[in-house]
Design an enzyme around this catalytic site. Structure first.
Site, PDB file in Angstrom:
ATOM      1  N   CYS A  41    -104.933  14.211  15.162  1.00  0.00           N
ATOM      2  CA  CYS A  41    -104.828  14.259  16.620  1.00  0.00           C
ATOM      3  C   CYS A  41    -104.577  12.851  17.181  1.00  0.00           C
ATOM      4  CB  CYS A  41    -106.111  14.842  17.213  1.00  0.00           C
ATOM      5  SG  CYS A  41    -106.029  15.082  19.007  1.00  0.00           S
ATOM      6  N   ASP A  43    -105.956  11.688  19.700  1.00  0.00           N
ATOM      7  CA  ASP A  43    -107.210  11.245  20.334  1.00  0.00           C
ATOM      8  C   ASP A  43    -107.554   9.800  19.926  1.00  0.00           C
ATOM      9  OD1 ASP A  43    -110.139  10.888  20.730  1.00  0.00           O
ATOM     10  OD2 ASP A  43    -110.048  12.994  21.338  1.00  0.00           O
ATOM     11  N   ARG A  45    -110.225   8.296  19.729  1.00  0.00           N
ATOM     12  CA  ARG A  45    -111.453   8.127  18.948  1.00  0.00           C
ATOM     13  C   ARG A  45    -111.278   8.485  17.479  1.00  0.00           C
ATOM     14  NH1 ARG A  45    -114.636  12.267  22.599  1.00  0.00           N
ATOM     15  NH2 ARG A  45    -112.642  13.283  22.182  1.00  0.00           N
ATOM     16  N   HIS A  97    -110.476  17.585  14.751  1.00  0.00           N
ATOM     17  CA  HIS A  97    -111.760  16.958  15.095  1.00  0.00           C
ATOM     18  C   HIS A  97    -112.484  17.786  16.137  1.00  0.00           C
ATOM     19  CE1 HIS A  97    -110.654  15.172  19.097  1.00  0.00           C
ATOM     20  NE2 HIS A  97    -109.462  15.423  18.630  1.00  0.00           N
ATOM     21  N   CYS A 100    -112.209  18.254  20.544  1.00  0.00           N
ATOM     22  CA  CYS A 100    -110.791  17.977  20.764  1.00  0.00           C
ATOM     23  C   CYS A 100    -110.377  18.478  22.151  1.00  0.00           C
ATOM     24  CB  CYS A 100    -109.945  18.650  19.678  1.00  0.00           C
ATOM     25  SG  CYS A 100    -108.169  18.351  19.869  1.00  0.00           S
TER      26      CYS A 100
HETATM   27 CO    CO Z   1    -107.899  16.101  19.694  1.00  0.00          CO
END
Ligand code: CO
Length: 209
Positions: A41, A43, A45, A97, A100
């Site tokens: 992803c 993302d 993090r 994750h 998400c």
């Molecule tokens: Co995500």
């Protein structure tokens, strides 16, 4: 964020690498031969190399919203083709994750513009596993399970491709479904039974005999 600091940090990083190996960058410029393709992803993090403790050169990375592998997405399909056919990776990882935002957004009845067709792929995952998901009462548990099932379905999308089917037969390439738990920092192997899934999937998606 002070963008200038990024350049300062880069200079410090170069210095650090060269202090360990003076030929670090000149060797790296000769080429890459990663053994793993990682689809994760976007993302902020969920980093790829850092959370796996891997270094530059170790892993070929593709990231998009909710770690999707849609059949008609030229971007991810080109990455899979290049990594498997040209770089000859031996492992293909789809890593989702928990928490998400993309998966969460797909579960809500909202118009998100250009994101609608992208997130619809996750709604399709929900529809395929509706009985199981609807039986989970706790919202957080349901949302976590959807993250896992989405990883499983994206792994199946990887296996549907001709280049991966060929690589599985020719050199035993393996596909892995993982989840990163932001809450604990741990990487979880979903231990998806690919032999069973492969049988079911290949019955329908086999591209040669
Ligand atoms: Co995500």
């Amino acid at each position: 964020m002070n963008v200038q600091e990024v350049f300062d940090k880069n200079r410090a990083w170069v210095k650090d690498k060269l202090s360990i190996d003076g030929d670090y960058f000149s060797n790296m410029s000769k080429g890459q031969s990663p053994e793993m393709l990682y689809v994760g992803c976007s993302d902020s993090r969920v980093t790829a190399e850092e959370l796996m403790g891997l270094a530059p050169g170790d892993v070929f990375v593709h990231r998009n919203i909710a770690n999707m592998v849609p059949n008609a997405d030229l971007n991810v399909m080109s990455v899979v083709e290049y990594a498997v056919h040209h770089l000859k990776v031996n492992h293909i990882v789809v890593c989702g994750h928990y928490y998400c935002g993309g998966v969460k957004a797909a579960m809500q009845a909202q118009d998100l513009g250009i994101l609608n067709p992208w997130l619809r792929n996750i709604r399709d995952v929900y529809r395929l596993h509706k009985t199981e998901l609807n039986s989970i009462q706790d919202e957080e548990a349901k949302y976590k399970r959807l993250v896992e099932l989405n990883v499983q379905e994206q792994c199946i999308n990887v296996i549907k491709t001709a280049v991966v089917q060929k690589a599985i037969q020719e050199r035993g390439v393996t596909v892995h479904g993982w989840v990163f738990d932001i809450h604990s920092g741990k990487l979880i192997d979903l231990k998806i039974d690919f032999n069973k899934i492969l049988e079911d999937v290949m019955e329908i998606y086999r591209l040669d005999h």
